[in-house]
Design a protein around this motif. Structure first.
Motif, PDB file in Angstrom:
ATOM      1  N   GLN A  72       0.833  -1.210   0.000  1.00  0.00           N
ATOM      2  CA  GLN A  72       0.000   0.000   0.000  1.00  0.00           C
ATOM      3  C   GLN A  72       0.864   1.254   0.000  1.00  0.00           C
ATOM      4  O   GLN A  72       0.621   2.202  -0.746  1.00  0.00           O
ATOM      5  N   LYS A  76       1.240   4.083  -3.004  1.00  0.00           N
ATOM      6  CA  LYS A  76       0.924   5.473  -2.724  1.00  0.00           C
ATOM      7  C   LYS A  76       2.102   6.376  -3.108  1.00  0.00           C
ATOM      8  O   LYS A  76       1.928   7.387  -3.782  1.00  0.00           O
ATOM      9  N   ASN A  79       2.335   6.738  -6.673  1.00  0.00           N
ATOM     10  CA  ASN A  79       1.119   7.210  -7.284  1.00  0.00           C
ATOM     11  C   ASN A  79       0.582   6.208  -8.305  1.00  0.00           C
ATOM     12  O   ASN A  79       0.129   6.569  -9.389  1.00  0.00           O
TER      13      ASN A  79
END
Ligand code: ADP
Ligand code: MG
Length: 759
Positions: A72, A76, A79
């Motif tokens: 995760q 992130k 992106n």
């Protein structure tokens, strides 16, 4: 986030790392926890073009928590969607066709090697947290050393990157059998601030939890801003301390501690409902043909830490709870003080992921963060803003007796290396302090490093998996650290007795043993057993259960035995009279239900395994409702895990034996009498080496042998555990699931055996 990222020390090493990777097939990267290895190295590789439509970057983590959290985080930071940066753990994952970076547990990668030894799907494999030396990490490194050379021969080079939080990598670099050319080691300078270590003058003998509480109170009252991280040994301790601290330093949105559990259970219920909906959908859509390929096939190991945590429920340290009452106000520490709000969060591996993620969030305005954690916070997760570490210096581990296999959970001192890792957590953002709740003399007696896991536990599951990979001479395998010859011999002997390995001629075996040349080939039965994601003894039961419609029952029993500890712990000391009354009622109810589930006559002789079957059957019949579990003293988490494992085992059995056409039946009828007899024989065959004979009264020399059993390996008497339905029946012969040592040697998971079945 990008700003944070730019500050990571590993960024200045990008070029060095990427050049080393370009020039060498195997590279080792060492850097302190928090230096950016896990989050950054996959990104470097991605940006340098080490992934394409048909070859991806794989990253293994020893813990499920880390695989999920890291995928995760990296998605992130880059992106990118989780369709591209994904994870796969034992029961779940979000890998898609678009996946380019895949985080997984090491068990998952091992299973993939069994399917495709060359791992052709990958261009790079990163073995993360190699310093932890988990069994699967070790085996993977051994296997990958071979896969790398095979891939080189085929001109399809595979890059292997081993990442470690410590500099202790000689087992990888100085082991010629593993890597003929020592791989380069790249050290990432850590941006570690100095940490002042404070030792206690005296070491508390028992109550380190209480000592933790007092220390946190002091730090919080007296010292400047900065997060506190506390290391304890298990889930129960973590919760107890969290509760005490919240009570002592309540903050703005106070939740009375009593409601805490309720809230948990509301959340659990919602989660459960969701997962049930999902499970239903999955069942409708895919059963009986869920692809097993991306699931871990291995029984122990991956979940071991979770199991340790699960055992906490049982082994909750009573003294904590007693203290909760007795200590109130004793040191003035527990008078609620709302002027100093403390944001207290638990962290352990079984905690729901969304709750784990809370530790990464900044604490509410005006509060101080305090994370109470188990060992998980030692290296795999970095919590921002920690300035103070409070270290009890202990760790909870399962210990096995090498010869007898008797296991016990023990809380022991950590190693010096672990203690230093823990202290290091305090110096990530500014100079910090570590409070060790033990004296420096005690510290100097700690062992330097923890021994690799592979030297500490039975290895029959690994040996079976390796034989299934056609690694016949296990002793020649390039283990980073080789298990002891005794452990290897014991494993082979067990596998031979289960029929998974071909028994050599007696003379031949003697020769083999003499030269420690173990080389029994796997049998067809062994291959079948190796496809089941459970320990060999249980795999044998599954392999024997084809006839008489026994498979659904055997699968259920095996799933329940693998998950263990179905029943919630009700023997804990009560914190109040009301609780005591509740506990007593609950205990009576559970005892009654156990007797009901065990049935009468034949089915009763299946003993505790019949109870498992009855409990799972009844629970599924209720739709596995939290309410049902609560009333009957079952652990919802365990029941849900059993359900998933039943699904997985059903799929595994169908793939070996498609004509069985099995499915998971939520309304499973109890087995017939004759099926129970078959099941008892199947269980006896699987647990054949776990046989115990009641000591006859005429042999009774010593009172300590009253109601005792004798096993072939142990000199001491063993007893049927009081939680067993056979506790009072005392059959002449029994097989047991395991022997656990507490005040005595106790057999758990007991089933009666007929004398004529014993070979
Ligand atoms: P390493 O693998 O070397 O221990 P990581 O790559 O895991 O280091 O972490 C690098 C930095 O990223 C750490 O300082 C940590 O605080 C931050 N970080 C990692 N995961 C998260 C997260 N989920 N949320 C916020 N910060 C994170
Ligand atoms: Mg890491």
């Amino acid at each position: 986030m990008q700003e944070e990222r730019l500050k990571l020390p590993i960024l200045s090493e990008e070029q060095v790392i990427m050049e080393a990777v370009a020039e060498h097939p195997v590279v080792i990267v060492c850097g302190e926890t928090g230096s950016g290895k896990t989050t950054q190295v996959p990104q470097f590789l991605y940006e340098a073009g080490y992934s394409s439509d048909d070859s991806i970057i794989g990253v293994t983590e020893p813990r499920r928590v880390a695989a999920v959290a890291m995928s995760q985080r990296v998605a992130k930071e880059m992106n990118l969607s989780q369709r591209v940066v994904s994870y796969q753990i034992r029961y779940e994952g979000n890998v898609t066709e678009e996946t380019r970076i895949k985080f997984m547990t090491d068990g998952v990668l091992l299973k993939e090697i069994q399917r495709d030894f060359l791992l052709s799907q990958y261009k790079v494999v990163i073995i993360d947290e190699a310093h932890e030396r988990s069994v699967y990490t070790d085996i993977l490194i051994g296997l990958l050393s071979r896969i790398v050379s095979l891939r080189a021969k085929r001109l399809l080079p595979l890059k292997l990157i081993i990442m470690s939080a410590t500099l202790r990598v000689e087992d990888f670099t100085q082991n010629q059998r593993l890597f003929a050319t020592p791989p380069p080691v790249i050290k990432v300078e850590s941006r570690q601030f100095p940490v002042t270590v404070h030792f206690n003058k005296r070491t508390p003998l028992e109550d380190y939890s209480g000592e933790c509480f007092r220390k946190v109170c002091k730090v919080h009252r007296l010292l400047p801003a900065g997060g506190i991280l506390v290391f304890l040994t298990g889930q129960a301790e973590v919760h107890t301390l969290c509760r005490r601290l919240r009570r002592a330093f309540p903050h703005a949105r106070p939740r009375p501690p009593e409601n805490e559990d309720q809230k948990d259970s509301v959340e659990e219920t919602q989660k459960f409902k969701k997962s049930r909906a999902r499970a239903r959908k999955a069942q409708a859509a895919t059963l009986p043909q869920i692809s097993l390929d991306s699931y871990s096939v291995l029984p122990a190991g991956e979940g071991d830490e979770d199991r340790e945590a699960e055992m906490d429920d049982e082994e909750a340290l009573g003294s904590d709870l007693d203290l909760d009452l007795a200590d109130d106000g004793a040191d003035g520490g527990e008078q609620p003080d709302a002027s100093l709000p403390l944001h207290v969060l638990p962290l352990y591996s079984l905690l729901a992921p969304e709750k784990q993620a809370q530790v990464f969030q900044p604490p509410p305005e005006g509060t101080r963060l305090c994370v109470v954690a188990t060992n998980v916070a030692e290296t795999s997760l970095t919590i921002p803003g920690i300035k103070y570490v409070v270290d009890c210096g202990k760790v909870k581990k399962r210990h096995y007796d090498r010869v007898t296999g008797v296991s016990s959970f023990r809380i022991t001192w950590v190693s010096q290396a672990s203690a230093d890792q823990r202290a290091g957590r305090a110096g990530r953002t500014e100079p910090g302090h570590c409070y060790r709740l033990y004296s420096s003399a005690v510290f100097s007696d700690f062992e330097q490093f923890p021994p690799p896991e592979i030297t500490r536990r039975p290895v029959e599951d690994l040996i079976l998996q390796m034989k299934a990979l056609n690694i016949e001479k296990v002793v020649n395998f390039p283990f980073p650290t080789t298990p002891s010859v005794e452990a290897l011999v014991a494993a082979e002997e067990l596998l031979i007795s289960l029929g998974a390995l071909q028994a050599p001629q007696k003379a031949e075996r003697a020769k083999q043993l003499q030269r420690s040349r173990l080389s029994c080939p796997i049998t067809a039965l062994g291959r079948t057993m190796a496809t089941f994601p459970v320990a060999p003894r249980y795999a044998k039961m599954l392999a024997l259960s084809r006839q008489h419609g026994c498979l659904p029952y055997a699968i259920t029993i095996v799933a329940a035995m693998t998950v263990r500890e179905l029943f919630a712990e009700l023997d804990r000391p009560a914190a109040s009279d009301d609780e005591l009354t509740m506990l007593k009622a609950r205990r009576a109810r559970v005892a009654h239900m156990k007797r009901t589930w065990a049935g009468q006559g034949t089915s009763r002789s299946l003993g505790d395994l019949m109870v498992l079957l009855g409990a799972v059957g009844a629970c599924e019949y209720s739709g596995c409702s939290p309410q049902f579990c609560e009333t009957n003293g079952l652990r919802l988490k365990a029941m849900l895990e059993i359900r998933r494992l039943r699904g997985q085992l059903t799929t595994a059995v169908n793939s070996v034996c498609p004509e069985a056409g099995l499915f998971v039946d939520p309304k499973m009828q109890p087995p017939s009498e004759s099926q129970v007899t078959y099941l008892r024989q199947i269980v006896t065959a699987g647990l054949g080496d776990h046989l115990a004979r009641r000591v006859q009264s005429e042999d009774l020399l010593d009172d300590k042998w009253r109601n005792a059993y004798k096993t072939p390996l142990l000199d001491d008497p063993v007893f049927i555990h009081p939680s067993s339905v056979l506790f009072k029946e005392l059959p002449d012969f029994v097989v047991y699931q395991e022997i656990v040592e507490t005040s005595k040697l106790y057999m758990k998971g007991v089933s009666a055996v007929e004398a004529q079945w014993i070979p």
